[in-house]
Design an enzyme around this catalytic site. Structure first.
Site, PDB file in Angstrom:
ATOM      1  CG  HIS A 135      -2.446 -26.537 -53.965  1.00  0.00           C
ATOM      2  ND1 HIS A 135      -1.473 -25.618 -53.621  1.00  0.00           N
ATOM      3  CD2 HIS A 135      -3.212 -26.708 -52.871  1.00  0.00           C
ATOM      4  CE1 HIS A 135      -1.665 -25.238 -52.368  1.00  0.00           C
ATOM      5  NE2 HIS A 135      -2.713 -25.882 -51.890  1.00  0.00           N
ATOM      6  CG  LEU A 149       3.570 -17.996 -63.325  1.00  0.00           C
ATOM      7  CD1 LEU A 149       3.017 -19.132 -64.180  1.00  0.00           C
ATOM      8  CD2 LEU A 149       4.899 -17.488 -63.899  1.00  0.00           C
ATOM      9  CG  ASP A 158      -3.256 -22.597 -55.218  1.00  0.00           C
ATOM     10  OD1 ASP A 158      -2.599 -23.127 -56.123  1.00  0.00           O
ATOM     11  OD2 ASP A 158      -2.772 -22.324 -54.099  1.00  0.00           O
ATOM     12  CG  MET A 161       8.162 -23.681 -54.514  1.00  0.00           C
ATOM     13  SD  MET A 161       6.518 -24.310 -54.044  1.00  0.00           S
ATOM     14  CE  MET A 161       6.936 -25.994 -53.581  1.00  0.00           C
TER      15      MET A 161
HETATM   16  C1  GAR Z   1       4.540 -30.845 -54.176  1.00  0.00           C
HETATM   17  O1  GAR Z   1       3.887 -31.374 -53.056  1.00  0.00           O
HETATM   18  C2  GAR Z   1       3.652 -29.840 -54.878  1.00  0.00           C
HETATM   19  O2  GAR Z   1       2.309 -30.193 -54.892  1.00  0.00           O
HETATM   20  C3  GAR Z   1       3.865 -28.619 -54.026  1.00  0.00           C
HETATM   21  O3  GAR Z   1       5.237 -28.637 -53.705  1.00  0.00           O
HETATM   22  C4  GAR Z   1       5.744 -29.985 -53.745  1.00  0.00           C
HETATM   23  C5  GAR Z   1       6.881 -30.053 -54.717  1.00  0.00           C
HETATM   24  O4  GAR Z   1       7.516 -31.306 -54.715  1.00  0.00           O
HETATM   25  N1  GAR Z   1       3.474 -27.435 -54.733  1.00  0.00           N
HETATM   26  C6  GAR Z   1       2.910 -26.387 -54.134  1.00  0.00           C
HETATM   27  O5  GAR Z   1       2.724 -26.322 -52.946  1.00  0.00           O
HETATM   28  C7  GAR Z   1       2.503 -25.269 -55.089  1.00  0.00           C
HETATM   29  N2  GAR Z   1       1.556 -24.410 -54.453  1.00  0.00           N
HETATM   30  P1  GAR Z   1       8.380 -31.842 -55.944  1.00  0.00           P
HETATM   31  O6  GAR Z   1       9.409 -30.765 -56.283  1.00  0.00           O
HETATM   32  O7  GAR Z   1       9.051 -33.066 -55.391  1.00  0.00           O
HETATM   33  O8  GAR Z   1       7.455 -32.142 -57.077  1.00  0.00           O
END
Ligand code: GAR
Length: 206
Positions: free
Chosen positions: A114, A98, A155, A95
């Site tokens: 994403h 970078l 993104d 989260m």
């Molecule tokens: C996932 O849905 C991932 O795609 C999203 O956060 C979640 C993490 O879940 N990532 C973003 O939104 C990045 N921009 P996880 O820790 O269970 O993999």
């Protein structure tokens, strides 16, 4: 010929279900050109760390308390990646954004998952559950997930794979998030990790 696998470093911040999908895919031979060599979290409490430890993968915590910490954080991150010989960085629910300095130094070597069909619901501020809340607010009937290369635009890098998922009339952000993970993220992230690992492996052998 050098057949050594591409060394993958996975960056995480939370629950780590995408990390689990990567671990399971390596065990199942879906990821065969790469191996997960390190898991790095900015959050010491991330359950993803436990998943890595359960799989016998080395873990590292590099806390990032404030946005101003980015320089120190990225220096320590780069050191950890180098010390572990990481060749491909996979952002799996990571989260933090970078810096351009960090991403520009590693073109084609960082991928991210994403939870939307980019270019919808992406960029700064769109992460986690928030993405699904916005998709439901906008009333889209189809959403999904994207795996893309990471460049200096959040993104904004080249798309590797996308998978669409239908929105149901009674979806909540939570139910939609889970379906997008199950039907899209947990499939296309390992597939993309294999594709890029294979091309790095070929590059090493060329
Ligand atoms: C996932 O849905 C991932 O795609 C999203 O956060 C979640 C993490 O879940 N990532 C973003 O939104 C990045 N921009 P996880 O820790 O269970 O993999």
């Amino acid at each position: 010929m050098n057949k050594e696998k591409t060394r993958i470093g996975v960056l995480v911040s939370g629950g780590g279900t995408n990390l689990q999908a990567l671990i399971d895919a390596e065990a199942a031979g879906i990821i065969r050109s790469g191996t997960i060599a390190a898991v790095i979290s900015n959050n010491p409490d991330a359950y993803a760390l436990k998943r890595a430890q359960n799989a016998g993968i080395k873990t590292f915590v590099i806390p990032r308390a404030t946005p101003g910490d980015r320089e120190v954080f990225e220096r320590r991150l780069a050191e950890t990646l180098d010390e572990n010989g990481i060749e491909l960085i996979v952002l799996a629910g990571f989260m933090c954004i970078l810096s351009a300095q960090f991403t520009d130094a590693r073109p084609g070597r960082i991928i991210n998952v994403h939870p939307s069909l980019i270019p919808s619901f992406c960029g700064k501020g769109y992460y986690g559950l928030r993405v699904h809340e916005e998709a439901l607010k906008r009333g889209v009937k189809v959403t999904g997930a994207t795996v893309h290369f990471v460049n200096s635009i959040p993104d904004g890098g080249e798309i590797i794979f996308q998978k669409a998922v239908g929105v149901l009339p009674d979806d909540t952000p939570e139910s939609l998030q889970l379906r997008v993970m199950r039907e899209a993220e947990w499939k296309i992230l390992p597939e993309a990790a294999e594709k890029v690992s294979e091309s790095i492996q070929k590059e090493k052998n060329a």
